[in-house]
Design an enzyme around this catalytic site. Structure first.
Site, short mmCIF file in Angstrom:
data_model
loop_
_atom_site.label_atom_id
_atom_site.label_comp_id
_atom_site.label_asym_id
_atom_site.label_seq_id
_atom_site.Cartn_x
_atom_site.Cartn_y
_atom_site.Cartn_z
N ASN A 26 0.20 -11.98 5.14
CA ASN A 26 0.79 -11.01 6.06
C ASN A 26 0.28 -11.34 7.46
O ASN A 26 -0.92 -11.21 7.73
CB ASN A 26 0.41 -9.58 5.69
CG ASN A 26 0.97 -9.16 4.35
OD1 ASN A 26 1.77 -9.87 3.74
ND2 ASN A 26 0.56 -8.00 3.88
N TYR B 124 0.95 -10.92 11.71
CA TYR B 124 1.67 -10.23 12.78
C TYR B 124 1.28 -10.69 14.18
O TYR B 124 2.11 -10.67 15.09
CB TYR B 124 1.41 -8.71 12.69
CG TYR B 124 2.04 -8.05 11.50
CD1 TYR B 124 3.33 -7.53 11.57
CD2 TYR B 124 1.37 -7.96 10.29
CE1 TYR B 124 3.93 -6.92 10.48
CE2 TYR B 124 1.96 -7.35 9.19
CZ TYR B 124 3.23 -6.83 9.29
OH TYR B 124 3.82 -6.24 8.20
N HIS C 204 -0.37 -2.00 -4.09
CA HIS C 204 -0.22 -2.02 -2.64
C HIS C 204 -0.96 -0.80 -2.07
O HIS C 204 -0.34 0.17 -1.62
CB HIS C 204 1.26 -1.99 -2.26
CG HIS C 204 1.54 -2.36 -0.84
ND1 HIS C 204 2.29 -3.46 -0.47
CD2 HIS C 204 1.16 -1.79 0.32
CE1 HIS C 204 2.38 -3.53 0.84
NE2 HIS C 204 1.70 -2.51 1.35
N GLU D 90 -3.10 -7.36 0.63
CA GLU D 90 -4.09 -7.25 1.72
C GLU D 90 -5.44 -6.75 1.24
O GLU D 90 -6.00 -5.79 1.79
CB GLU D 90 -3.56 -6.34 2.83
CG GLU D 90 -2.43 -6.95 3.64
CD GLU D 90 -2.05 -6.11 4.86
OE1 GLU D 90 -2.72 -5.08 5.11
OE2 GLU D 90 -1.09 -6.47 5.54
N ARG E 293 10.98 -7.90 -1.67
CA ARG E 293 9.59 -7.72 -2.07
C ARG E 293 9.28 -6.22 -2.11
O ARG E 293 9.47 -5.52 -1.11
CB ARG E 293 8.65 -8.44 -1.10
CG ARG E 293 7.18 -8.24 -1.44
CD ARG E 293 6.28 -9.07 -0.52
NE ARG E 293 4.87 -8.83 -0.84
CZ ARG E 293 4.04 -8.12 -0.07
NH1 ARG E 293 4.48 -7.59 1.08
NH2 ARG E 293 2.78 -7.94 -0.43
N GLU F 22 4.70 -10.78 4.90
CA GLU F 22 5.02 -9.80 5.94
C GLU F 22 4.90 -10.46 7.29
O GLU F 22 3.94 -11.17 7.57
CB GLU F 22 4.07 -8.59 5.89
CG GLU F 22 4.21 -7.71 4.67
CD GLU F 22 3.29 -6.49 4.72
OE1 GLU F 22 2.85 -6.13 5.84
OE2 GLU F 22 3.02 -5.93 3.65
#
Length: 507
Positions: A330, A332, A144, A190, A100, A398
């Site tokens: 994404n 985390y 991005h 995002e 990606r 991500e």
């Protein structure tokens, strides 16, 4: 009302309990055969060559050259612009299915509109061809966080409806030039955190905000995040409409959008914290996905933002609703949510004050500079997408562990994190979540937006002191490669080995 509160309480208690049922022993063969595993980077964070071959600055260049990101810049970065063949070879050795990456708009079309830059076009054709020739799928993001600075200067970038036309024309060039080989497209990365960071508190490009919410030279924290997000959604829908109408039947690809997706858990079982947690979900996820799935923003978002958030016309609502083939996430970490009564009472409000919550990290035994390993949070996030948004096709774009840069190649904390989250993802897939792929962030130690080169997420260490920027595999690269090549992952975890600076194939 009592029943509603009870259901919410039960749901979040189940979220806390699900960790006990996480898969501990698994292999890649436990995932569906078509499931994709990869890793990723983005253009400004990895390419370098920032002023070469016709590329012009993006808003990210402007941000870093103003001294942010701890004084680091992407002028050279990992120099993948010149070293892409070497990096693709490492991807092959690792065993990736897919890579990606993003296209630098200002490299391909230097001033945001107008002629295509032949050297930029050649670079992306070469990278894509190199990936394809080695059996690696390119998954491409169009923007991005790196809007051309020329468009920011001319009309304010995402704050203007003019961006809809320019972004659609740029996407048209990408589909026309690369779409015969690229089957997976993401419009914006995002969008939710891009606008909250860049237009509310001003800690990310284009660094716009107003007092008392941030310290910027210009901006309006109360309205601009909502305006920019609105235009991102409209531009996304315009690009999807173009792709579906002009390219999809010929190229047989897929297109979606990406958001940053934390999972939220109420700090206490009080009604206040439970309602605040749902409010956080509505603002951070519903802000984007509510519009995409239902054609409008969540009621609480419209109520709290009032006239500061633009309204969709009937036609815009129809175009935005359902404008995706997949959703990119994404993820985390998971965090506690506590209701913040004082922020709810504020007369002057920004996005954060509209949400009116405190976020409190959930701690485990991970070092303080690393994310806690809480795979049940990802599982519950995916369950939420099933329950609220109809279980759309999802790619985990991500997921990865932060460490201090240069600490060690023996990154056992990252291995523990990846092992936990991939195992938790397998549980979610077995439970019916419509996840199609998983990408580790990041393939290399890249420039990070907030702290430059002081932290790392990479499977591969990049020696910035070496003129050749040599890459070295970390323990996590060996672990991921072993998993991708069929090694069974057991509850005992990885064997700690002292890593030398050797290529993956020689270790």
């Amino acid at each position: 009302m009592v029943g509603h509160r009870f259901c919410l309480s039960l749901f979040f208690l189940l979220a806390l309990a699900v960790t006990a049922f996480s898969t501990l022993e698994f292999s890649r063969d436990d995932f569906p055969p078509e499931f994709i595993f990869g890793s990723g980077t983005s253009a400004y964070q990895v390419e370098g060559a920032a002023f070469q071959d016709g590329r012009t600055p993006s808003i990210w260049d402007t941000f870093t050259h103003a001294g942010h990101a701890h004084g680091a810049t992407g002028d050279i970065a990992c120099d993948e612009y010149h070293k892409y063949k070497e990096d693709v070879r490492l991807m092959v050795e690792t065993g990736l299915d897919a890579y990606r990456f993003s296209i630098s708009w200002s490299r391909l079309i230097p001033y945001g509109r107008g002629p295509v830059n032949p050297k930029g076009l050649s670079y992306y054709n070469n990278l894509i061809n190199e990936l394809i020739s080695h059996g690696i799928q390119p998954h491409v993001t169009l923007c991005h966080s790196d809007l051309p600075q020329a468009l920011e200067d001319e009309y304010g970038g995402w704050l203007s409806r003019k961006i809809l036309k320019d972004f659609t024309v740029y996407a048209d060039v990408c589909f026309r030039e690369f779409g015969d080989r690229v089957l997976y497209w993401t419009t914006v990365n995002e969008g939710n955190t891009f606008v909250s960071g860049g237009y509310d508190v001003g800690i990310t490009p284009p660094q716009r905000c107003s007092t008392p919410f941030g310290n910027c030279t210009e901006g309006n924290s109360s309205s601009e995040p909502y305006i920019a997000a609105h235009h991102i959604l409209l531009a996304h829908a315009s690009v999807v409409k173009l792709y579906w109408k002009k390219y999809q039947n010929k190229q047989h690809g897929f297109i979606g959008i990406n958001v940053f997706a934390m999972w939220f858990v109420p700090l206490t079982n009080t009604t206040e914290d439970i309602i605040a947690t749902q409010r956080a979900q509505d603002f951070y996820l519903g802000w984007i996905f509510g519009a995409l799935v239902f054609g409008d923003y969540p009621e609480i978002v419209k109520k709290r933002a009032g006239t500061r958030i633009p309204a969709f016309t009937i036609q815009e609502s129809k175009q935005v609703k359902g404008s995706f083939d997949f959703i990119g996430i994404n993820h985390y970490f998971t965090t506690y949510i506590k209701n913040n009564r004082e922020m709810l009472k504020m007369d002057q409000r920004d996005f954060s004050a509209d949400v009116a919550v405190d976020m409190i990290p959930i701690q485990d035994d991970s070092p303080p500079d690393q994310f806690s390993v809480l795979p049940w949070g990802l599982q519950q996030l995916l369950e939420y997408f099933k329950r609220v948004y109809g279980n759309p096709p999802i790619y985990i774009h991500e997921n990865g562990q932060r460490t201090q840069r240069n600490s060690t190649l023996n990154d056992t904390g990252r291995v523990k994190y990846l092992q936990g989250y991939i195992g938790g993802l397998l549980d979610a897939v077995r439970n019916g979540s419509n996840v199609k792929g998983y990408f580790i962030w990041s393939f290399l130690d890249v420039l990070e937006l907030l702290d430059g080169y002081e932290s790392s997420y990479g499977l591969y260490y990049v020696d910035l002191d070496d003129p050749d920027l040599k890459r070295y595999p970390k323990l996590s690269a060996h672990w991921y490669s072993g998993f991708l090549k069929g090694r069974n992952i057991t509850p005992d975890g990885p064997i700690e080995i002292q890593m030398n600076k050797t290529p993956l194939s020689d270790a």
